[in-house]
Design a protein around this motif. Structure first.
Motif, PDB file in Angstrom:
ATOM      1  N   LYS A  41     -79.918  11.067  13.991  1.00  0.00           N
ATOM      2  CA  LYS A  41     -79.617   9.647  14.273  1.00  0.00           C
ATOM      3  C   LYS A  41     -80.189   9.335  15.536  1.00  0.00           C
ATOM      4  O   LYS A  41     -80.827   8.074  15.501  1.00  0.00           O
ATOM      5  N   ASP A  53     -78.210  -0.458  11.355  1.00  0.00           N
ATOM      6  CA  ASP A  53     -77.086  -0.615  10.586  1.00  0.00           C
ATOM      7  C   ASP A  53     -76.815   0.149   9.513  1.00  0.00           C
ATOM      8  O   ASP A  53     -76.028  -0.186   8.479  1.00  0.00           O
ATOM      9  N   ASN A  55     -75.777   3.754   7.529  1.00  0.00           N
ATOM     10  CA  ASN A  55     -74.990   5.124   7.724  1.00  0.00           C
ATOM     11  C   ASN A  55     -75.656   6.265   6.731  1.00  0.00           C
ATOM     12  O   ASN A  55     -75.325   6.101   5.578  1.00  0.00           O
ATOM     13  N   ASN A 112     -75.311  -2.493   5.649  1.00  0.00           N
ATOM     14  CA  ASN A 112     -74.210  -2.288   6.893  1.00  0.00           C
ATOM     15  C   ASN A 112     -73.054  -2.162   6.381  1.00  0.00           C
ATOM     16  O   ASN A 112     -72.102  -1.369   6.970  1.00  0.00           O
ATOM     17  N   ASN A 115     -73.318   3.514   2.139  1.00  0.00           N
ATOM     18  CA  ASN A 115     -73.310   4.818   2.708  1.00  0.00           C
ATOM     19  C   ASN A 115     -74.783   5.323   1.792  1.00  0.00           C
ATOM     20  O   ASN A 115     -74.963   4.938   0.666  1.00  0.00           O
TER      21      ASN A 115
END
Length: 141
Positions: A41, A53, A55, A112, A115
């Motif tokens: 990350k 933004d 995931n 945002n 997933n």
């Protein structure tokens, strides 16, 4: 093949395919070599051109079956989603990559709120391969 899976696969509209493909390409380029022993990350988000933004959920499976694919898809489902976008990446020298994201009525959930699951696997069951059936992107409902 599981009857439920036969009934839930649809081809994707060109716009959803384009949106998903662009994100998967950007994410995939950054993660292919970063799965183990790296703070991925930090590396990804260190790129000023990469959206921060998103995931991203990396998963490693030795062998991916229909059951494990559905289990993973259900585990990371997002609110208001009624579909899973699934893309089978070209296998590298040793691995296959299956990319998942979520949509509602063929509209991708905003990044945002979404997933993005990346499954790295050494092998795919015949059932998983037949799900894609020469389509690079499918929708599972």
């Amino acid at each position: 093949m599981n009857e439920l899976l036969k009934n839930v696969i649809e081809t994707v509209t060109p716009e959803v395919k384009k949106q998903f493909s662009l994100l998967v390409k950007k994410i995939g380029e950054r993660l292919v070599d970063l799965f183990k022993n790296t703070n991925w990350k930090e590396i990804i988000f260190g790129d000023p051109d990469f959206p921060n933004d998103i995931n991203i959920i990396p998963i490693e499976k030795e062998f991916l079956t229909n059951e494990s694919l559905l289990e993973i898809a259900k585990q990371y489902i997002v609110p208001n989603s009624n579909e899973v976008l699934a893309m089978l990446g070209k296998n590298s020298q040793k691995y296959y990559y299956v990319y998942l994201a979520y949509s509602k009525d063929k509209e991708m959930i905003p990044r945002n709120e979404n997933n993005f699951v990346i499954i790295k696997t050494e092998g795919l069951s015949k059932e998983v391969l037949s799900l894609f059936n020469q389509h690079e992107l499918i929708i599972l409902k």
